[in-house]
Design a protein around this motif. Structure first.
Motif, PDB file in Angstrom:
ATOM      1  N   ALA A 141       0.838  -1.214   0.000  1.00 23.90           N
ATOM      2  CA  ALA A 141       0.000   0.000   0.000  1.00 23.90           C
ATOM      3  C   ALA A 141       0.867   1.257   0.000  1.00 23.90           C
ATOM      4  CB  ALA A 141      -0.920  -0.013   1.219  1.00 23.90           C
ATOM      5  N   ALA A 142       1.931   1.254   0.806  1.00 20.24           N
ATOM      6  CA  ALA A 142       2.821   2.418   0.835  1.00 20.24           C
ATOM      7  C   ALA A 142       3.496   2.614  -0.512  1.00 20.24           C
ATOM      8  CB  ALA A 142       3.872   2.236   1.937  1.00 20.24           C
ATOM      9  N   HIS A 143       3.851   1.518  -1.153  1.00 17.08           N
ATOM     10  CA  HIS A 143       4.455   1.611  -2.488  1.00 17.08           C
ATOM     11  C   HIS A 143       3.492   2.242  -3.486  1.00 17.08           C
ATOM     12  CE1 HIS A 143       6.431   0.503  -6.225  1.00 17.08           C
ATOM     13  NE2 HIS A 143       5.267  -0.003  -6.607  1.00 17.08           N
ATOM     14  N   LYS A 144       2.257   1.772  -3.488  1.00 17.15           N
ATOM     15  CA  LYS A 144       1.280   2.327  -4.429  1.00 17.15           C
ATOM     16  C   LYS A 144       1.063   3.822  -4.191  1.00 17.15           C
ATOM     17  CE  LYS A 144      -1.444  -1.928  -5.056  1.00 17.15           C
ATOM     18  NZ  LYS A 144      -2.778  -2.542  -4.853  1.00 17.15           N
ATOM     19  N   ALA A 145       1.007   4.214  -2.929  1.00 16.89           N
ATOM     20  CA  ALA A 145       0.751   5.619  -2.611  1.00 16.89           C
ATOM     21  C   ALA A 145       1.915   6.518  -2.995  1.00 16.89           C
ATOM     22  CB  ALA A 145       0.467   5.757  -1.112  1.00 16.89           C
ATOM     23  N   SER A 146       3.125   5.972  -3.046  1.00 16.08           N
ATOM     24  CA  SER A 146       4.318   6.795  -3.289  1.00 16.08           C
ATOM     25  C   SER A 146       4.513   7.153  -4.746  1.00 16.08           C
ATOM     26  CB  SER A 146       5.563   6.053  -2.789  1.00 16.08           C
ATOM     27  OG  SER A 146       5.886   4.965  -3.660  1.00 16.08           O
ATOM     28  N   GLY A 147       3.981   6.320  -5.644  1.00 17.40           N
ATOM     29  CA  GLY A 147       4.214   6.543  -7.062  1.00 17.40           C
ATOM     30  C   GLY A 147       5.598   6.132  -7.521  1.00 17.40           C
ATOM     31  N   ALA A 148       6.341   5.407  -6.689  1.00 23.62           N
ATOM     32  CA  ALA A 148       7.692   4.983  -7.020  1.00 23.62           C
ATOM     33  C   ALA A 148       7.676   3.790  -7.971  1.00 23.62           C
ATOM     34  CB  ALA A 148       8.455   4.623  -5.752  1.00 23.62           C
ATOM     35  N   ALA A 149       8.815   3.552  -8.622  1.00 22.34           N
ATOM     36  CA  ALA A 149       8.972   2.360  -9.445  1.00 22.34           C
ATOM     37  C   ALA A 149       9.265   1.154  -8.586  1.00 22.34           C
ATOM     38  CB  ALA A 149      10.094   2.560 -10.456  1.00 22.34           C
ATOM     39  N   VAL A 150       9.968   1.368  -7.475  1.00 19.58           N
ATOM     40  CA  VAL A 150      10.309   0.279  -6.566  1.00 19.58           C
ATOM     41  C   VAL A 150      10.330   0.805  -5.142  1.00 19.58           C
ATOM     42  CG1 VAL A 150      12.797   0.653  -6.874  1.00 19.58           C
ATOM     43  CG2 VAL A 150      11.977  -1.533  -5.976  1.00 19.58           C
ATOM     44  N   THR A 151       9.868  -0.009  -4.208  1.00 20.70           N
ATOM     45  CA  THR A 151       9.979   0.291  -2.780  1.00 20.70           C
ATOM     46  C   THR A 151      10.757  -0.845  -2.138  1.00 20.70           C
ATOM     47  OG1 THR A 151       7.908   1.523  -2.750  1.00 20.70           O
ATOM     48  CG2 THR A 151       8.740   0.718  -0.633  1.00 20.70           C
ATOM     49  N   TYR A 203      11.403  -6.382  -2.153  1.00 18.89           N
ATOM     50  CA  TYR A 203      11.159  -5.268  -3.064  1.00 18.89           C
ATOM     51  C   TYR A 203       9.743  -5.354  -3.638  1.00 18.89           C
ATOM     52  CZ  TYR A 203      16.207  -6.261  -3.297  1.00 18.89           C
ATOM     53  OH  TYR A 203      17.508  -6.588  -3.004  1.00 18.89           O
ATOM     54  N   VAL A 204       9.091  -4.204  -3.769  1.00 21.38           N
ATOM     55  CA  VAL A 204       7.841  -4.120  -4.531  1.00 21.38           C
ATOM     56  C   VAL A 204       8.115  -3.271  -5.762  1.00 21.38           C
ATOM     57  CG1 VAL A 204       5.403  -3.556  -4.532  1.00 21.38           C
ATOM     58  CG2 VAL A 204       6.523  -4.172  -2.393  1.00 21.38           C
ATOM     59  N   PHE A 205       7.867  -3.830  -6.933  1.00 24.34           N
ATOM     60  CA  PHE A 205       8.098  -3.141  -8.200  1.00 24.34           C
ATOM     61  C   PHE A 205       6.774  -2.875  -8.915  1.00 24.34           C
ATOM     62  CE2 PHE A 205      12.072  -5.503  -7.670  1.00 24.34           C
ATOM     63  CZ  PHE A 205      13.035  -4.563  -8.023  1.00 24.34           C
ATOM     64  N   GLU A 206       6.710  -1.772  -9.629  1.00 25.00           N
ATOM     65  CA  GLU A 206       5.693  -1.620 -10.660  1.00 25.00           C
ATOM     66  C   GLU A 206       6.050  -2.584 -11.784  1.00 25.00           C
ATOM     67  OE1 GLU A 206       2.760   0.350 -10.782  1.00 25.00           O
ATOM     68  OE2 GLU A 206       3.313   0.180  -8.651  1.00 25.00           O
ATOM     69  N   ALA A 207       5.092  -3.394 -12.204  1.00 33.71           N
ATOM     70  CA  ALA A 207       5.397  -4.447 -13.165  1.00 33.71           C
ATOM     71  C   ALA A 207       5.908  -3.883 -14.487  1.00 33.71           C
ATOM     72  CB  ALA A 207       4.156  -5.312 -13.404  1.00 33.71           C
ATOM     73  N   ASP A 208       5.328  -2.786 -14.959  1.00 37.17           N
ATOM     74  CA  ASP A 208       5.761  -2.218 -16.236  1.00 37.17           C
ATOM     75  C   ASP A 208       7.213  -1.742 -16.164  1.00 37.17           C
ATOM     76  OD1 ASP A 208       3.270  -2.721 -17.237  1.00 37.17           O
ATOM     77  OD2 ASP A 208       2.553  -0.650 -17.085  1.00 37.17           O
ATOM     78  N   TRP A 209       7.557  -1.076 -15.053  1.00 36.70           N
ATOM     79  CA  TRP A 209       8.938  -0.581 -14.910  1.00 36.70           C
ATOM     80  C   TRP A 209       9.912  -1.750 -14.814  1.00 36.70           C
ATOM     81  CZ3 TRP A 209      13.169  -1.014 -11.839  1.00 36.70           C
ATOM     82  CH2 TRP A 209      14.163  -0.050 -11.980  1.00 36.70           C
TER      83      TRP A 209
END
Length: 374
Positions: A141-151, A203-209
């Protein structure tokens, strides 16, 4: 020390999880001669991998690829038998990467077709060889809220122990400003010269990135710590997430990469429970007293006096054996890592077959002493 595992149902998590479970664990020496590090027993019937698996199940993550590599047979037997009931049919996939994976990121690249098949928005990558208790849902959830490519999930360790991890520095928002994988001279947290902020291997990544990082022009990227995470940091797209404190008010996350750290982590569970054991276990199954631990199948008679020892699986300790009191004597027969002595059946057999006279003990060179640093 009962552990009650409750699986969540999380329809809001469109996440593919990749569990990296191929590590050889060379600093555990004889314990990993024929087993991967995640398959090593911990606190009775548990295996190290079970802590990450319990976290995945408790977090409601229901699509999992387990990437194995070194000596995978035990994990390919254990994981379905222990965990299949927590996943829908076909939702836990074990992939044998022997002679295939060239690094942590390469393991994910070789299993990317499954991520694409699931249509996941995020990819959670988890190391399988740490002892800790964590709900991954708040991290996601924190990753999604941050807009980062990876947390990157992080914890704080003494700076003297940080050289075995990815070490980072962040700004006040948690954005990662620098990332060094296993530096010889780890940078301390600004204002706290005794501690460093380190990656937990989660690590949590945005799949596209992540897809672009794995299959773009820089296809030489083989490792998350050396290449992929630094690339995200350079783009200003990497965030950190501090491991929350447990019921004790402190965080608990341990990399049991050496004999000393493996034994000491066992002792953390004596008289308290810093993290939930994935399966019910009793102290009588594995704790011998005097700071010593017996692994499954080991037989230790009451007449033996073992101090700060690890007794390997299946080892039959002879009556009256004394270990852990005379370092010179221990070095003749066993493996010693700082304050920990490992006893295996092969070592006992050699000791029985070749009796060195007491007069020669002082002159004998220690042949098995380990100089590993936890």
């Amino acid at each position: 020390m009962q552990s009650h595992l409750v699986s969540k149902t999380r329809s809001d998590l469109n996440v593919a999880t990749i569990l990296l479970a191929g590590g050889k664990g060379t600093r555990l020496h004889e314990l990993t001669a024929a087993e991967s590090k995640p398959a090593v027993h911990f606190a009775g019937r548990n295996r190290i991998v079970d802590f990450a698996m319990a976290n995945i199940v408790r977090s409601g993550l229901d699509r999992l690829v387990v990437a194995t590599q070194f000596a995978p047979a035990t994990l390919h037997d254990h994981l379905p038998a222990r965990w299949d009931g927590h996943f829908a049919s076909g939702a836990m996939i074990l992939k044998d990467g022997r002679d295939t994976y060239l690094g942590t990121a390469d393991a994910v690249r070789h299993n990317w077709a499954q991520v694409e098949g699931w249509g996941s928005d995020q990819v959670l990558v988890v190391a399988a060889d740490h002892i800790y208790d964590m709900d991954y849902a708040p991290l996601i959830a924190a990753h999604k809220a941050s807009g980062a490519a990876v947390t990157v999930a992080v914890d704080v360790v003494p700076v003297t122990a940080a050289s075995g991890f990815g070490v980072m520095q962040t700004d006040t928002s948690g954005r990662i400003l620098s990332f060094l994988e296993k530096p010889a001279h780890p940078p301390a947290i600004p204002g706290d010269p005794d501690h460093a902020m380190v990656s937990m291997g989660i690590y949590v990544f945005e799949a596209d990135w992540l897809r672009d990082a794995l299959f773009g022009r820089d296809i030489a990227s083989l490792d998350f710590g050396h290449e992929v995470i630094p690339a995200a940091v350079a783009q200003g797209l990497a965030m950190s997430y501090r491991l929350p404190a447990g019921p004790s008010g402190h965080t608990y996350w341990r990399d049991v990469g050496t004999l000393e750290s493996l034994r000491l982590s066992h002792l953390d569970f004596v008289g308290q429970q810093p993290a939930r054991l994935p399966r019910a276990s009793t102290l009588s199954e594995w704790y011998l007293g005097r700071g010593s631990v017996a692994m499954p199948g080991a037989l230790v008679p009451a007449s033996a006096r073992l101090t700060r020892c690890l007794v390997a699986p299946g080892t039959k300790v002879p009556a009256g054996l004394v270990v852990g009191e005379d370092p010179d004597e221990d070095d003749l027969w066993f493996r010693r890592d700082r304050g920990t002595v490992l006893i295996t059946q092969a070592m006992l057999d050699r000791r029985e077959a070749v009796r060195v006279p007491v007069s020669l003990h002082v002159a004998a060179r220690p042949v098995l002493q380990s100089r590993d640093v936890a």
